[in-house]
Design an enzyme around this catalytic site. Sequence first.
Site, short mmCIF file in Angstrom:
data_model
loop_
_atom_site.label_atom_id
_atom_site.label_comp_id
_atom_site.label_asym_id
_atom_site.label_seq_id
_atom_site.Cartn_x
_atom_site.Cartn_y
_atom_site.Cartn_z
N HIS A 118 -20.44 20.79 -14.81
CA HIS A 118 -19.01 20.48 -14.81
C HIS A 118 -18.70 19.19 -14.04
CE1 HIS A 118 -19.12 24.55 -16.24
NE2 HIS A 118 -19.36 25.06 -15.04
N ARG A 119 -19.66 18.30 -13.99
CA ARG A 119 -19.51 17.01 -13.28
C ARG A 119 -19.36 17.19 -11.77
NH1 ARG A 119 -21.08 16.03 -17.59
NH2 ARG A 119 -20.60 14.24 -18.92
#
Length: 214
Positions: A189-190
């Site tokens: 999710h970065r």
Amino acid sequence: MDLSDIRREYTRGGLRRNDLPTSPVPLFRKWLDQAIDAKLTDPTAMTVATVDKEGQPFQRIVLLKHFDDDGFIFYTNLGSRKALHLADNAKISLHFPWHGIERQVHVTGIAEKLSAFEVMKYFSSRPKESQIAAWASKQSSRLTARQALEGKYMELKQKFSQGEVPVPTFWGGYRVKLTSVEFWQGGEHRLHDRFLFSQSEDDNSSWDIERLAP
């Protein structure tokens, strides 16, 4: 395809504060060994960034040839653009993009010329063809055609066909004395993990460690 649609998840694992040594070199050694074991293409390849007199940054890919607690070493023609930049501004940046294992390492430091002995020792270990190529190429200078370079190489190959190839006076290397090293580990999710080792202002032998936001 729209370039903004190109993305992927990073799922190979995280990096936690408890995983870190007290200095950056042992972790870099571990990560480089893992990059080699993963059979990444050119795991020792690094982007080397320098700045000219006008403040214009330049980057190029160079191979790391040695590292230890004293710094990171690479070799080059001393008349090359990067060497001319470093003569005016010794600050330098290195970047290792290990995409296959979802890692990056970014280094800042000061470049210092290697001794003649260090240069000779490494030059003598190179394949003879590479030694001759160092003589043939006036790095970063303009060429009228590739044939001119190939012709010079063949001329020198004949000249040095017998005996050893001497070290060119215009060829040398640099040791990058580390001032900071950042380790980047891709996360889902970065939510990437980033840790920055900065040389302590009070003690050059110790390092301050900070977690950075992704």
